[in-house]
Scaffold this motif. Structure first.
Motif, PDB file in Angstrom:
ATOM      1  N   VAL A 139       0.835  -1.208   0.000  1.00 17.26           N
ATOM      2  CA  VAL A 139       0.000   0.000   0.000  1.00 17.26           C
ATOM      3  C   VAL A 139       0.866   1.253   0.000  1.00 17.26           C
ATOM      4  N   ASN A 140       1.866   1.300   0.863  1.00 16.00           N
ATOM      5  CA  ASN A 140       2.725   2.478   0.984  1.00 16.00           C
ATOM      6  C   ASN A 140       4.168   2.060   0.675  1.00 16.00           C
ATOM      7  N   PRO A 141       4.658   2.361  -0.523  1.00 19.09           N
ATOM      8  CA  PRO A 141       5.982   1.853  -0.919  1.00 19.09           C
ATOM      9  C   PRO A 141       7.132   2.374  -0.063  1.00 19.09           C
ATOM     10  N   ILE A 142       7.065   3.603   0.380  1.00 17.45           N
ATOM     11  CA  ILE A 142       8.132   4.132   1.230  1.00 17.45           C
ATOM     12  C   ILE A 142       8.006   3.543   2.635  1.00 17.45           C
ATOM     13  N   GLY A 143       6.793   3.427   3.120  1.00 11.56           N
ATOM     14  CA  GLY A 143       6.573   2.771   4.408  1.00 11.56           C
ATOM     15  C   GLY A 143       7.038   1.329   4.392  1.00 11.56           C
ATOM     16  N   ASP A 144       6.773   0.621   3.285  1.00 16.75           N
ATOM     17  CA  ASP A 144       7.249  -0.764   3.160  1.00 16.75           C
ATOM     18  C   ASP A 144       8.774  -0.820   3.226  1.00 16.75           C
ATOM     19  N   ARG A 145       9.444   0.122   2.590  1.00 18.57           N
ATOM     20  CA  ARG A 145      10.906   0.161   2.632  1.00 18.57           C
ATOM     21  C   ARG A 145      11.388   0.402   4.063  1.00 18.57           C
ATOM     22  N   ALA A 146      10.707   1.309   4.744  1.00 15.98           N
ATOM     23  CA  ALA A 146      11.085   1.586   6.133  1.00 15.98           C
ATOM     24  C   ALA A 146      10.924   0.334   6.991  1.00 15.98           C
ATOM     25  N   VAL A 147       9.796  -0.337   6.874  1.00 14.69           N
ATOM     26  CA  VAL A 147       9.566  -1.552   7.663  1.00 14.69           C
ATOM     27  C   VAL A 147      10.641  -2.593   7.358  1.00 14.69           C
ATOM     28  N   ALA A 148      10.955  -2.787   6.098  1.00 16.80           N
ATOM     29  CA  ALA A 148      11.988  -3.757   5.719  1.00 16.80           C
ATOM     30  C   ALA A 148      13.350  -3.369   6.314  1.00 16.80           C
ATOM     31  N   GLY A 149      13.647  -2.082   6.322  1.00 18.16           N
ATOM     32  CA  GLY A 149      14.925  -1.612   6.837  1.00 18.16           C
ATOM     33  C   GLY A 149      15.019  -1.600   8.355  1.00 18.16           C
ATOM     34  N   MET A 150      13.878  -1.686   9.028  1.00 19.04           N
ATOM     35  CA  MET A 150      13.866  -1.630  10.487  1.00 19.04           C
ATOM     36  C   MET A 150      14.327  -2.937  11.123  1.00 19.04           C
ATOM     37  N   GLY A 151      14.380  -4.001  10.355  1.00 16.28           N
ATOM     38  CA  GLY A 151      14.829  -5.273  10.911  1.00 16.28           C
ATOM     39  C   GLY A 151      13.796  -5.895  11.828  1.00 16.28           C
ATOM     40  N   GLU A 152      14.245  -6.821  12.645  1.00 17.68           N
ATOM     41  CA  GLU A 152      13.349  -7.570  13.538  1.00 17.68           C
ATOM     42  C   GLU A 152      13.339  -6.928  14.921  1.00 17.68           C
ATOM     43  N   TRP A 153      12.639  -5.809  15.049  1.00 19.95           N
ATOM     44  CA  TRP A 153      12.600  -5.079  16.315  1.00 19.95           C
ATOM     45  C   TRP A 153      11.989  -5.923  17.430  1.00 19.95           C
ATOM     46  N   TRP A 154      11.249  -6.934  17.106  1.00 14.41           N
ATOM     47  CA  TRP A 154      10.558  -7.772  18.071  1.00 14.41           C
ATOM     48  C   TRP A 154      11.416  -8.944  18.568  1.00 14.41           C
ATOM     49  N   ALA A 155      12.595  -9.124  18.019  1.00  8.70           N
ATOM     50  CA  ALA A 155      13.397 -10.323  18.264  1.00  8.70           C
ATOM     51  C   ALA A 155      13.712 -10.563  19.747  1.00  8.70           C
ATOM     52  N   GLN A 156      13.763  -9.522  20.545  1.00  9.19           N
ATOM     53  CA  GLN A 156      14.071  -9.672  21.973  1.00  9.19           C
ATOM     54  C   GLN A 156      12.830  -9.935  22.810  1.00  9.19           C
ATOM     55  N   GLY A 157      11.690 -10.105  22.168  1.00 12.81           N
ATOM     56  CA  GLY A 157      10.451 -10.351  22.904  1.00 12.81           C
ATOM     57  C   GLY A 157       9.692  -9.067  23.164  1.00 12.81           C
ATOM     58  N   PRO A 158       8.606  -9.154  23.913  1.00 10.95           N
ATOM     59  CA  PRO A 158       7.757  -7.981  24.160  1.00 10.95           C
ATOM     60  C   PRO A 158       8.536  -6.823  24.766  1.00 10.95           C
ATOM     61  N   CYS A 159       8.227  -5.628  24.292  1.00  8.14           N
ATOM     62  CA  CYS A 159       8.948  -4.424  24.721  1.00  8.14           C
ATOM     63  C   CYS A 159       8.354  -3.783  25.974  1.00  8.14           C
ATOM     64  N   ALA A 160       7.109  -4.123  26.307  1.00  5.86           N
ATOM     65  CA  ALA A 160       6.429  -3.398  27.384  1.00  5.86           C
ATOM     66  C   ALA A 160       5.710  -4.374  28.310  1.00  5.86           C
ATOM     67  N   LEU A 161       6.491  -5.118  29.062  1.00  2.00           N
ATOM     68  CA  LEU A 161       5.898  -6.053  30.019  1.00  2.00           C
ATOM     69  C   LEU A 161       5.401  -5.318  31.252  1.00  2.00           C
ATOM     70  N   PRO A 162       4.332  -5.832  31.870  1.00  3.10           N
ATOM     71  CA  PRO A 162       3.929  -5.255  33.154  1.00  3.10           C
ATOM     72  C   PRO A 162       5.087  -5.393  34.154  1.00  3.10           C
ATOM     73  N   GLU A 163       5.154  -4.502  35.118  1.00  4.58           N
ATOM     74  CA  GLU A 163       6.263  -4.488  36.057  1.00  4.58           C
ATOM     75  C   GLU A 163       6.464  -5.839  36.728  1.00  4.58           C
ATOM     76  N   GLU A 164       5.380  -6.510  37.063  1.00  2.00           N
ATOM     77  CA  GLU A 164       5.505  -7.790  37.762  1.00  2.00           C
ATOM     78  C   GLU A 164       6.069  -8.911  36.872  1.00  2.00           C
ATOM     79  N   ASP A 165       6.052  -8.719  35.563  1.00  2.00           N
ATOM     80  CA  ASP A 165       6.564  -9.731  34.628  1.00  2.00           C
ATOM     81  C   ASP A 165       7.972  -9.422  34.111  1.00  2.00           C
ATOM     82  N   ARG A 166       8.527  -8.286  34.519  1.00  2.00           N
ATOM     83  CA  ARG A 166       9.852  -7.900  34.023  1.00  2.00           C
ATOM     84  C   ARG A 166      10.926  -8.730  34.712  1.00  2.00           C
ATOM     85  N   PRO A 167      11.975  -9.077  33.948  1.00  5.19           N
ATOM     86  CA  PRO A 167      13.072  -9.866  34.547  1.00  5.19           C
ATOM     87  C   PRO A 167      13.849  -9.067  35.574  1.00  5.19           C
TER      88      PRO A 167
END
Length: 167
Positions: A139-167
């Motif tokens: 749908v958005n060719p520049i946005g698609d390029r940005a997403v592709a260039g951003m890599g796997e931002w999720w690879a380390q797991g969830p970014c916003a765990l509740p305080e009680e679930d944080r390591p």
């Protein structure tokens, strides 16, 4: 159709942003880790102030990845390419029109403000990546390029765990 936010997702987005989210309507995209990473917002804040960003990139890791692309000069490169590639420019303009039509269906703003610089500029990769993730590939060719260039931002797991679930 966007998925309404649960109270837990609203809290997650608040942790991602470091503040309560404003004018959030729905989850527009989920990170592969399962948490929201893009939300759809209303065209106006609760006090009536115009808020032209329909899709808001909330994941701090995704946002940092978009910032790295901006720092690396990708906006400038893609902006130059818009001036020389008629097919890219036409697809980017179509993405802009689709974005405005979707936002306007939720409530029109006093002006038809742009998003991420569309249709003539590449101004904010965060907004363009948010649109690309929410709308899906192609749908958005520049946005698609940005997403592709951003890599796997999720690879380390969830970014916003509740305080009680944080390591």
């Amino acid at each position: 159709m966007r998925e309404p936010m649960t109270p837990e997702e609203h809290e997650t987005v608040g942790r991602q942003l470091g503040r309560p989210p404003r004018a959030v309507r729905a989850v527009a995209h989920r990170c592969p880790c399962g948490q929201p990473d893009v939300v759809q917002t209303s065209p106006r804040l609760d006090d009536g102030t115009p808020f032209p960003t329909l899709y808001y990139l909330t994941c701090p890791r995704a946002s940092a990845a978009a910032s790295r692309l901006e720092s690396a000069g990708r906006m400038r490169e893609w902006q130059e390419e818009l001036g020389t590639d008629q097919d890219l420019a036409a697809a980017y303009r179509a993405a802009h029109e689709a974005y405005l039509a979707e936002r306007d269906a939720l409530g029109e703003l006093p002006t038809r403000a742009t998003a991420g610089g569309m249709p003539d500029r590449v101004k904010c990769l965060h907004a363009l990546a948010g649109h690309a993730l929410a709308a899906g590939p192609g749908v958005n060719p520049i946005g698609d390029r940005a997403v592709a260039g951003m890599g796997e931002w999720w690879a380390q797991g969830p970014c916003a765990l509740p305080e009680e679930d944080r390591p």
